[in-house]
Scaffold this motif. Structure first.
Motif, PDB file in Angstrom:
ATOM      1  N   GLU B 135       0.724  -1.200  -0.143  1.00 14.13           N
ATOM      2  CA  GLU B 135       0.167   0.142  -0.143  1.00 14.13           C
ATOM      3  C   GLU B 135       0.887   1.196   0.046  1.00 14.13           C
ATOM      4  O   GLU B 135       0.530   2.418  -0.376  1.00 14.13           O
ATOM      5  CB  GLU B 135      -0.818   0.088   1.320  1.00 14.13           C
ATOM      6  N   ALA B 136       2.147   1.008   0.433  1.00 13.97           N
ATOM      7  CA  ALA B 136       2.989   2.189   0.708  1.00 13.97           C
ATOM      8  C   ALA B 136       3.752   2.591  -0.618  1.00 13.97           C
ATOM      9  O   ALA B 136       4.255   4.135  -0.836  1.00 13.97           O
ATOM     10  CB  ALA B 136       3.941   2.083   1.770  1.00 13.97           C
ATOM     11  N   VAL B 137       3.352   1.791  -1.699  1.00 18.06           N
ATOM     12  CA  VAL B 137       4.254   2.347  -3.144  1.00 18.06           C
ATOM     13  C   VAL B 137       3.005   2.846  -4.073  1.00 18.06           C
ATOM     14  O   VAL B 137       1.946   2.285  -4.022  1.00 18.06           O
ATOM     15  CB  VAL B 137       5.140   1.384  -3.453  1.00 18.06           C
ATOM     16  N   ASP B 138       3.458   3.807  -5.150  1.00 22.54           N
ATOM     17  CA  ASP B 138       2.963   4.051  -6.011  1.00 22.54           C
ATOM     18  C   ASP B 138       3.631   4.358  -7.104  1.00 22.54           C
ATOM     19  O   ASP B 138       4.741   4.058  -7.272  1.00 22.54           O
ATOM     20  CB  ASP B 138       1.696   5.133  -5.837  1.00 22.54           C
ATOM     21  N   ASP B 139       2.963   4.690  -8.399  1.00 24.17           N
ATOM     22  CA  ASP B 139       3.984   5.056  -9.704  1.00 24.17           C
ATOM     23  C   ASP B 139       4.918   6.038  -9.343  1.00 24.17           C
ATOM     24  O   ASP B 139       5.978   5.926 -10.004  1.00 24.17           O
ATOM     25  CB  ASP B 139       3.065   5.418 -10.747  1.00 24.17           C
ATOM     26  N   ALA B 140       4.757   6.767  -8.337  1.00 26.61           N
ATOM     27  CA  ALA B 140       5.785   7.997  -8.077  1.00 26.61           C
ATOM     28  C   ALA B 140       6.995   7.493  -7.506  1.00 26.61           C
ATOM     29  O   ALA B 140       7.773   8.390  -7.339  1.00 26.61           O
ATOM     30  CB  ALA B 140       5.023   9.167  -7.441  1.00 26.61           C
ATOM     31  N   THR B 141       6.927   6.322  -6.484  1.00 30.48           N
ATOM     32  CA  THR B 141       7.879   6.005  -5.712  1.00 30.48           C
ATOM     33  C   THR B 141       9.085   5.840  -6.431  1.00 30.48           C
ATOM     34  O   THR B 141       9.398   5.301  -7.403  1.00 30.48           O
ATOM     35  CB  THR B 141       7.569   4.716  -5.004  1.00 30.48           C
ATOM     36  N   ASP B 142      10.154   6.288  -5.497  1.00 33.41           N
ATOM     37  CA  ASP B 142      11.451   6.425  -6.275  1.00 33.41           C
ATOM     38  C   ASP B 142      12.152   5.081  -5.820  1.00 33.41           C
ATOM     39  O   ASP B 142      12.751   4.821  -4.973  1.00 33.41           O
ATOM     40  CB  ASP B 142      12.253   7.453  -5.905  1.00 33.41           C
ATOM     41  N   TRP B 143      12.185   3.878  -6.668  1.00 29.09           N
ATOM     42  CA  TRP B 143      12.535   2.608  -5.930  1.00 29.09           C
ATOM     43  C   TRP B 143      14.208   2.556  -5.944  1.00 29.09           C
ATOM     44  O   TRP B 143      14.536   1.736  -5.057  1.00 29.09           O
ATOM     45  CB  TRP B 143      12.291   1.715  -7.056  1.00 29.09           C
ATOM     46  N   ALA B 144      14.850   3.340  -6.740  1.00 27.89           N
ATOM     47  CA  ALA B 144      16.380   3.349  -6.470  1.00 27.89           C
ATOM     48  C   ALA B 144      16.555   3.783  -5.067  1.00 27.89           C
ATOM     49  O   ALA B 144      17.712   3.014  -4.384  1.00 27.89           O
ATOM     50  CB  ALA B 144      16.994   4.612  -7.474  1.00 27.89           C
ATOM     51  N   GLU B 145      15.995   4.756  -4.456  1.00 32.87           N
ATOM     52  CA  GLU B 145      16.288   5.136  -3.193  1.00 32.87           C
ATOM     53  C   GLU B 145      15.842   4.204  -2.262  1.00 32.87           C
ATOM     54  O   GLU B 145      16.898   3.935  -1.294  1.00 32.87           O
ATOM     55  CB  GLU B 145      15.632   6.704  -3.027  1.00 32.87           C
ATOM     56  N   ILE B 146      14.681   3.564  -2.556  1.00 35.48           N
ATOM     57  CA  ILE B 146      14.124   2.587  -1.531  1.00 35.48           C
ATOM     58  C   ILE B 146      15.180   1.265  -1.333  1.00 35.48           C
ATOM     59  O   ILE B 146      15.647   1.235  -0.059  1.00 35.48           O
ATOM     60  CB  ILE B 146      12.845   2.197  -1.891  1.00 35.48           C
ATOM     61  N   LEU B 147      15.671   0.841  -2.599  1.00 33.99           N
ATOM     62  CA  LEU B 147      16.394  -0.114  -2.645  1.00 33.99           C
ATOM     63  C   LEU B 147      17.877   0.096  -1.970  1.00 33.99           C
ATOM     64  O   LEU B 147      18.583  -0.679  -1.080  1.00 33.99           O
ATOM     65  CB  LEU B 147      16.684  -0.809  -4.089  1.00 33.99           C
ATOM     66  N   SER B 148      18.515   1.278  -2.424  1.00 35.67           N
ATOM     67  CA  SER B 148      19.781   1.837  -1.820  1.00 35.67           C
ATOM     68  C   SER B 148      19.557   1.616  -0.182  1.00 35.67           C
ATOM     69  O   SER B 148      20.570   1.662   0.533  1.00 35.67           O
ATOM     70  CB  SER B 148      20.180   3.023  -2.430  1.00 35.67           C
TER      71      SER B 148
END
Lengths: 372, 421
Positions: B135-148
Motif C-alpha cells: 500500500e505504501a508504494v505508487d507509480d511515483a515511488t523512487d525505487w532506486a532510493e528505497i533499494l539503496s
C-alpha cells in the motif's frame, strides 16, 4: 604300381623333386600319406589327382614346407628339403582362394615376392611391368584384388607366383572357384604358360578332366597311396586298377571270373553264361575274380556291333539325350546301369525302352582288373 | 479399329494394376515392420533422445530469472548497462521479489544469481525483509532510493549487471566454465583465475586415462584374440568363456574385488611381501594404478571381441602365401596379417576409448582425488550441488568429444570395409 618303363623315354630331363618313402600322419594313428615315392622332372607338368582326403593336398603342403613328413625324405635335386623352411624354398604357390592380399593393389601384390628378395627397384619395376603385360592386366595395376573378377584374380595370383622365377610352381586347386567356362579357358592359359616358360608345375585337383587337359603326367591318389602315375592317355586307356578306371572318365563295370589267359589276352565269364575277351590287368591269373571295365563309347549297338567278336543281348531301360550324343542305359548280365554312348547320327530311332538289343565290343576295349 | 485400340490400351492397364497390387502386397509387410520396430523406437525416444536433448538444453538454459521475474528480466534486457536501470524495472523487481516467496521462486533465483556472485542470496533475503508494504508504494515511488536504503549494493551498477547476465533465456556461461573460461567485463572470453581452473585438466586427465586404458587393452587383447582365432574351435570356445566371464558379475562387485585384492594388506601385497620381493606394501589402490587395473579388467572383453571377429575371418592362407613368396614368418605376420586386422583394431580401440571416457564408478571407488574423470564432476553437480547447468555442460562437451571420435571411427571402418568386401 607306376608304369615307369615308358616315362624314361618321354621325359629325359633330370629329376627336380624326389619323394622317397614319405609318410605323413596328423594324429599318430592313421597315415594320410603312405609310403610315397614320386619323381618330378624338370619342366614337367605333374597333377596330383584324387578324391578329397586322398592325401594329394598333404603331399603338396609337404613339398611347400607347410607340413613336415612324419618319415621319409623330399629332395630338390640332391638337396634334402625336409629342414628347409618354406620361405627359403623358392617355390611359387597358387592357393585355392588365391590368397591375394586384400590391403595391397594388384601391383603391390605382384611386387611382394620381389620386395622380400630385396630386389633393386628398377629391376623389380621391369619384372612387374612385364608380367602385368603377360597376364594382360596392366590397366588394373592400381586396383585392389576385390575389384577384379574371379578370372582376373586368378591371373594375378599366377603372376605373383611366377614373377620371381621360381624353380617350381605349386598349385592347390587354383581353378576350383571359377565357373566352368572360365575354368576351361584358364586351364589352357596355364598349360600354354607352362609350355612357353618351361615351368615345372605340380598341380593338385579333384577334377579328372582338368588333370587330363593340362598334365604331362597324372598321379592318381586314393587312400594315401598313388594308384597309378601315367600320361593322361595311358590312364584312360590302360588303367592299372579298378579305382583308376572308375575315377578317370566314365566306366561300365561287370563282375566276372578269369577262365583262360593267353599273353595279355584273357577270357572272362560273367553273369549267366556270358563270355568276353579282355586285356588282363596286372597281378591277375586264371581262376581269379575280376572286374571288367568297358568305356561307354566303346560299346556298339545292333548294326554297328555286327562285326565285333563279343556280342551280347541286353534290354534297353532308358535313353538320355545330351545333344551331341545319346546315352543308352541297358540291363546286361544283372547290371541295369550299363551305359552305351552313341553318336546322335548313328542312333536308330525305332528303338524303344524294353527292346532287346545287341551290344558288341572288341577284346582290347575291355580291361580285366582287380575285383576289389 | 477396335482391335488397334485394345492393343494400345492393354499394356498400360496391367501396369496400373501391378502398381496397386504391389502397394497392397507391400503395405502389409511395411505395417508389420513398423509394428516390430515401434516399441523399441518409442522406448529410445523416451529414455534416450528426450533426456539427451534435455541435457543439451540445460547446458545453455538460463530461464530461472525469466520464469520467476519476467518483467524484471525484460526490463534488464533493454537496459544498456550504464548507470542504474530505469525506475519501472526496479519497481517490477520490487514487486516480483515480493511475489517470489510463493512456490520456491526465491530459492531458484537465489541459487542462479549466486553463480554470478555469492553475495546475492543474502542480499535478496535482506532486501525482501526491507521492502515497503504494497500500500505504501505508487507509480511515483523512487525505487532506486528505497533499494539503496535497504542495501547500498543496489546503488552499484555491478549488482544490476550481475542480474542482467541472468536475464537472457540462454547463456554460454556453463559451457565456458566447463572449459575454464568466462566472459570479462567487455564480454570477451578470458581464462578464469589460476586457482579456479579445473575442468581443462579434468578433461585432459579423462583423455589420458581413457587413452592409457585403450592402449593397455590393445596390447593385452591383440595377442589373446590372435590366439583365440587360430586355436582349434574347442579350445578357443573354452578360452572365450573365460574372456566373457567378467560379464557375469556386476561392475560394482568386480571393482570392489579389486580394492580387496590391491589394498595395502590385500592379497597381492601380502603375497609380494611373503615371497620377499618387497619390504613394505606397494600403494596399488586409490591411485592411478588401481584405476588402470580395474578399468582394463572391465573393458578388455570389448577389445577382444571385435578383434576376434575380424581375425576369425582372415584366412591362414594369406600368411602361408606371404611365406611361400619368400617372407620370413614374422614379416608375413606384420606385413600381411596385421594390416588386415585394422578394422578390428579401430573398432576395439574406439569402443574401449568411448566407454572409458564415461567411466564413473570405477575411478570413484579405486582412484584417488587426482584420478577422478569428467563423469565424477557431472555426478557431483547433479547429486551434491544441484547445479544442472554445469552438469549438463560437462556432459554435453563429453558427448561432443565422443561423437567426434565416433565420426573418425566411422570413416576408418567404412574405408576398411570397402577394401575387404
Amino acid at each position: 604300381m607306376s608304369n615307369n618303363s615308358s616315362e624314361s623315354n618321354t621325359h629325359p630331363s633330370p629329376a627336380l623333386i624326389t619323394f622317397e618313402g614319405v609318410q605323413k600322419s596328423y594324429d599318430g594313428e592313421t597315415l594320410v600319406v603312405k609310403d610315397l615315392n614320386l619323381t618330378i622332372r624338370q619342366g614337367e607338368f605333374v597333377t596330383l589327382l584324387g578324391p578329397s582326403g586322398s592325401g594329394k593336398t598333404t603331399c603338396l603342403m609337404m613339398l611347400a614346407g607347410f607340413e613336415v613328413p612324419t618319415s621319409g625324405d623330399i629332395f630338390l635335386r640332391e638337396q634334402r628339403l625336409n629342414s628347409v623352411p618354406p620361405h627359403k624354398r623358392n617355390f611359387g604357390m597358387v592357393f585355392q582362394n588365391y590368397a591375394l592380399f586384400p590391403h595391397m593393389t594388384v601391383e603391390e601384390n605382384i611386387r611382394y615376392p620381389l620386395k622380400t628378395r630385396k630386389m633393386p627397384t628398377a629391376e623389380a619395376d621391369r619384372k612387374v611391368a612385364r608380367i602385368l603385360d603377360m597376364i594382360q592386366l596392366r590397366d588394373f595395376a592400381k586396383r585392389r584384388p576385390t575389384q577384379l573378377s574371379g578370372g582376373q584374380q586368378q591371373r594375378v595370383a599366377l603372376a605373383r607366383s611366377l614373377v620371381f622365377e621360381p624353380q617350381l610352381v605349386l598349385m592347390d586347386e587354383p581353378l576350383g572357384a571359377l565357373d566352368k567356362q572360365l575354368r576351361e579357358q584358364m586351364q589352357l592359359e596355364i598349360k600354354h604358360l607352362h609350355e612357353r616358360l618351361g615351368l615345372t608345375v605340380v598341380f593338385v585337383t579333384h577334377d579328372q578332366s582338368e588333370a587330363l587337359t593340362m598334365s604331362d603326367r597324372v598321379a592318381v591318389f586314393n587312400d594315401g597311396v598313388i594308384q597309378q602315375i601315367d600320361t593322361p592317355s595311358n590312364l584312360y586307356e590302360h588303367p592299372s586298377n579298378a579305382f583308376v578306371a572308375q575315377f578317370i572318365g566314365e566306366n561300365n563295370t561287370l563282375a566276372g571270373r578269369i577262365e583262360t589267359v593267353e599273353g595279355r589276352q584273357c577270357r572272362v565269364s560273367f553273369g549267366d553264361g556270358f563270355r568276353t575277351g579282355a586285356l588282363i590287368g596286372p597281378g591277375l591269373a586264371v581262376g581269379d575274380a575280376t572286374r571288367l571295365s568297358i568305356r561307354p563309347e566303346r560299346v556298339k549297338l545292333n548294326g554297328a556291333s555286327q562285326a565285333l567278336p563279343n556280342r551280347l543281348q541286353a534290354r534297353v531301360k532308358e535313353f538320355i539325350y545330351l545333344g551331341d550324343h545319346l546315352r543308352v542305359r541297358c540291363e546286361l548280365a544283372g547290371n541295369d546301369d550299363f551305359i552305351a554312348r552313341v553318336p546322335v547320327d548313328d542312333f536308330e530311332s525305332s528303338m524303344q525302352p524294353g527292346d532287346v538289343i545287341e551290344l558288341g565290343w572288341r577284346d582290347e576295349d575291355v580291361r580285366a582288373l582287380d575285383a576289389s | 479399329m477396335s482391335v488397334n485400340t485394345t492393343a494400345t490400351l492393354s499394356p498400360a492397364k496391367p501396369a496400373g494394376n501391378l502398381k496397386a497390387q504391389l502397394r497392397r502386397a507391400e503395405r502389409m509387410r511395411k505395417l508389420k515392420a513398423i509394428g516390430l520396430v515401434a516399441p523399441l523406437a518409442l522406448f529410445l525416444i523416451v529414455v534416450f533422445v528426450v533426456p539427451i536433448g534435455n541435457m543439451l538444453w540445460r547446458s545453455v538454459d538460463n530461464t530461472e530469472l525469466e520464469s520467476v521475474m519476467p518483467l524484471t528480466a525484460e526490463g534488464l534486457r533493454q537496459w544498456d548497462g550504464s548507470g542504474l536501470p530505469d525506475n519501472a524495472t526496479m519497481a517490477a523487481f520490487g514487486a516480483e521479489l515480493r511475489d517470489s516467496r510463493q512456490g520456491g521462486g526465491l530459492g531458484r533465483i537465489g541459487r542462479r544469481l549466486n553463480y554470478e556472485d555469492t553475495r546475492y542470496r543474502s542480499l535478496l533475503m535482506t532486501t525482501l525483509r526491507g521492502l515497503p508494504a504494497v500500500e505504501a508504494v505508487d507509480d511515483a515511488t523512487d525505487w532506486a532510493e528505497i533499494l539503496s536504503d535497504i542495501d547500498p549494493a543496489w546503488g552499484e551498477t555491478e549488482t544490476w549487471l550481475g542480474i542482467q547476465r541472468a536475464a537472457p533465456a540462454v547463456t554460454d556461461r556453463y559451457l565456458l566454465a566447463s572449459l575454464d573460461l568466462e566472459r570479462g567485463s567487455d564480454n570477451e572470453f578470458k581464462r578464469v583465475a589460476e586457482r579456479d581452473r579445473l575442468y581443462v585438466s579434468v578433461f585432459q586427465r579423462t583423455m589420458v586415462i581413457a587413452g592409457g586404458v585403450t592402449l593397455i587393452c590393445l596390447a593385452l587383447g591383440f595377442p589373446l584374440a590372435y590366439l583365440l582365432a587360430t586355436l582349434p574351435a574347442r579350445t578357443s570356445n573354452l578360452l572365450m568363456i573365460l574372456v566373457l566371464l567378467p560379464f557375469w558379475t556386476s561392475l560394482l562387485v568386480r571393482t570392489a574385488a579389486w580394492i580387496i585384492l590391491l589394498q595395502s594388506n590385500g592379497l597381492i601385497n601380502q603375497s609380494l611381501i611373503g615371497t620377499g620381493l618387497i619390504e613394505s606394501p606397494l600403494q596399488l589402490v586409490f591411485n592411478r594404478i588401481g584405476v588402470f587395473f580395474a578399468m582394463v579388467h572391465i573393458l578388455l572383453p570389448f577389445m577382444v571381441l571385435p578383434l576376434y571377429s575380424v581375425m576369425k575371418g582372415i584366412s591362414p592362407s594369406y600368411q602361408r602365401a606371404a611365406v611361400s613368396l619368400g617372407a620370413h614368418p614374422f614379416a608375413a605376420f606384420w606385413q600381411v596379417y596385421v594390416p588386415q586386422t585394422v578394422s578390428g583394431v579401430a573398432a576395439g580401440t574406439i569402443l574401449v576409448f568411448i566407454m572409458a571416457l564415461g567411466y564413473y564408478i570405477t575411478p570413484a571407488l579405486v582412484g584417488g582425488p587426482a584420478d577422478q574423470m569428467v563423469s565424477y564432476y557431472v555426478a557431483y553437480y547433479t547429486n551434491t550441488t544441484n547445479n544442472w547447468g554445469m552438469a549438463a555442460a560437462l556432459g554435453s562437451l563429453l558427448l561432443v568429444v565422443t561423437l567426434l571420435l565416433y565420426l573418425v571411427y566411422h570413416r576408418l571402418v567404412n574405408r576398411k570395409q570397402l577394401i575387404r568386401s
